[in-house]
Each structure stands twice: as structure tokens, then as C-alpha cells.
Design an enzyme around this catalytic site. Structure first.
Site, PDB file in Angstrom:
ATOM      1  N   HIS A   1      20.213   5.686 -35.218  1.00  0.00           N
ATOM      2  CA  HIS A   1      21.440   4.889 -35.176  1.00  0.00           C
ATOM      3  C   HIS A   1      21.116   3.405 -35.252  1.00  0.00           C
ATOM      4  CE1 HIS A   1      25.443   3.570 -34.360  1.00  0.00           C
ATOM      5  NE2 HIS A   1      25.076   2.946 -33.249  1.00  0.00           N
TER       6      HIS A   1
ATOM      7  N   CYS B   1      26.995   4.212 -39.831  1.00  0.00           N
ATOM      8  CA  CYS B   1      26.464   3.077 -39.073  1.00  0.00           C
ATOM      9  C   CYS B   1      25.666   2.087 -39.903  1.00  0.00           C
ATOM     10  CB  CYS B   1      25.649   3.558 -37.876  1.00  0.00           C
ATOM     11  SG  CYS B   1      24.090   4.382 -38.286  1.00  0.00           S
TER      12      CYS B   1
ATOM     13  N   ASP C   1      27.990  -3.380 -32.081  1.00  0.00           N
ATOM     14  CA  ASP C   1      27.853  -2.115 -32.795  1.00  0.00           C
ATOM     15  C   ASP C   1      29.227  -1.690 -33.308  1.00  0.00           C
ATOM     16  OD1 ASP C   1      27.298   0.380 -33.783  1.00  0.00           O
ATOM     17  OD2 ASP C   1      26.590   1.227 -31.897  1.00  0.00           O
TER      18      ASP C   1
END
Length: 288
Positions: free
Chosen positions: A128, A90, A145
Site C-alpha cells: 500500500h 492507491c 493517504d
């Protein structure tokens, strides 16, 4: 050489001006994800570039499995995710994507979330990375995202609005609000999985800075207790299916919801599947 920097009135030495930040090679990035639309900061551009990124660059944690934290410097991200046949997790994906959005004229606020997939009620730390995007001329903001390594992740950016169901490709998402003892209620991203809504992660709109991600990235990649140190996690989304490799278990989830799972025979087959199915070419000296 004599340092001629004058001290400030409180006796300290002012910080030297930083060097000009590296510039993104936007042409190379857009070629990598196969996007050739009009380069304007619109909601349509945001959604389509988001989808192109998710389908164009795989998720993988190979470097963390090998015990080191990947660099989040833009030139290194471009070398790995754009010019190399590699992916990332991420922090890599969303750091790169934030630079892309800013180059296209969007405003970007970097956030962090607590992942809830598989948490079973446990409160996990904020690990995250995700993005809050401002589109010029629009009052509403969007959640973006491109780095969530799960079949419930976003295909396209969605409006930051509570209760609105959004069907992005073959997936359906919504954001809900949840009471919280902090300065604002939580935002929770949910995906419709099977016949029920499932929490993906929870977040607030508190901005985070690049230095925050350097710390979290190092922790997640090097702490022996981190899940990213325990096993290989690779994901790829295509228009037809979502592929997920965990260790040597390969799961294919098709757009109609059907799943197929098989166990890979050994390191040689893992390497072949990474190359053929995920588009990831590992250095010859890497053994998983």
C-alpha cells in the site's frame, strides 16, 4: 549522427540528462475535486485538499480486474482521474496527490505499508502506498493517504504523533507504535469501528521511489493471486455516506454507522450504479 558524450574517467558513459518532468495542471485538478481555497502550504490547506480529493475522486480497480497495470505517469493519471470520469487505486491516487502537494509547496516522502484489514494476524507484503508530508514552518509531520479503499481510511491528513485521537469528519483515527525488529518501531494506523480500535495498516518511515511503485503496481495488477485481480472493488466517500462495491455486493455505510447491503442484479446494473452512484463512466467495450 555521432555521439559526442564523453566517457567518464572509469570508462563508462554518463547518463544523459532526463527530459523536464511533466507539469501538473493544478487548476484542472482543483476543479475536479471542487476545492477553491487559498493556495498556500499550510496544515489547513493539507487537510481540506485531502478531504476534497477523498470525496471527489472514487477508488476503483477496473483496469487490474481486466488484467493490466494502470500507468503511473502523471499525464496518464491526469487523463484518467482528473479529466476522465474514472478513479484509481492507491498508487494512482497517492502518486497524483503527491504531485499536487509538491505543486502547492509541501515536502512529500513516499512510503509503503502492510495492510492489516482482514489479515487476521498474517504478515502481508508492503503493497500500500501512502505519504508523509512536511508543512513549511511546522516541526511535526503529517500522514496523508487519499488512496486507501476502505471505510476506515483517512478523510483528512493526521499528525504523525502516537496516541493522539483525531476525529476527521465522521471517522476517528489514531496512530500507535508497535515493537519491530527493523530500524524503527512500526507506526500503525487504527480506526475506531463500532466499539473498538481496528488496525488499518502498519508502516515505517523508509522512503520509497517511483520505480518501487512501478514494480508493486505491476505485481498487484497482474499477479493472478492478487486480490485486485479477483474481484471488482469500488469505493466512494460522500459527506453523508461511504459506498463500497465488492463484486456485485453494494454496501452503504452512513455517518451514524448504520449499514445497508444489497446484491446487484447483473452487469447492466453494475454499470448503471458505477455511473450514477460512483461517478465512474466505463468505456462501452468494457464488460465486468
Amino acid at each position: 549522427m555521432t555521439d559526442t558524450t564523453a566517457p567518464t574517467t572509469d570508462g563508462t558513459t554518463p547518463a544523459r540528462p532526463s527530459a523536464e518532468p511533466p507539469r501538473l495542471d493544478l487548476d484542472a485538478y482543483l476543479a475536479r475535486v471542487g476545492w477553491s481555497g487559498r493556495r498556500e502550504a499550510s496544515a489547513q490547506t493539507l487537510r481540506s485538499v485531502h478531504r476534497a480529493h477523498v470525496q471527489g475522486i472514487p477508488f476503483e480497480n477496473v483496469q487490474a480486474v481486466l488484467g493490466s497495470a494502470p500507468s503511473l505517469a502523471l499525464p496518464d493519471l491526469e487523463a484518467k482521474l482528473v479529466r476522465g470520469r474514472r478513479g484509481g487505486y492507491c498508487y494512482e491516487h497517492n502518486t497524483l496527490f503527491a504531485a499536487v502537494l509538491e505543486a502547492l509547496g509541501f515536502g512529500v516522502t513516499r512510503l509503503t505499508a502492510r495492510v492489516r484489514v482482514g489479515a487476521r494476524g498474517a504478515v502481508r507484503p508492503r503493497t500500500h502506498m501512502l505519504l508523509l508530508v512536511d508543512v513549511p514552518g511546522e516541526a511535526r509531520r503529517y500522514l496523508a493517504d487519499v488512496g486507501f479503499g476502505h471505510v476506515g481510511g483517512l478523510l483528512e491528513a493526521v499528525p504523525l504523533e502516537a496516541g493522539t485521537e483525531v476525529r476527521d469528519g465522521g471517522r476517528t483515527h489514531r496512530l500507535v507504535r508497535e515493537p519491530h525488529h527493523g530500524l524503527e518501531h512500526l507506526w500503525v494506523l487504527q480506526a475506531f469501528e463500532g466499539d473498538a480500535w481496528a488496525d488499518q495498516y502498519a508502516f515505517t518511515r523508509e522512503p520509497f521511489e517511483p520505480g518501487d511503485y512501478e514494480v508493486i503496481n505491476w505485481h498487484m495488477a497482474t499477479n493472478p493471486r492478487s486480490p485486485f485481480r479477483q474481484a471488482l472493488y469500488v469505493q466512494r466517500t460522500t459527506p453523508e455516506a461511504h459506498l463500497a462495491l465488492t463484486g456485485r455486493a453494494l454496501v452503504t455505510t452512513r455517518a451514524d454507522g448504520t449499514r445497508e447491503e444489497r446484491e446487484l442484479a447483473g452487469p447492466a446494473e453494475v454499470r448503471r450504479v458505477l455511473d450514477d452512484d460512483f461517478g465512474i463512466e466505463l468505456p462501452e467495450d468494457v464488460t465486468l
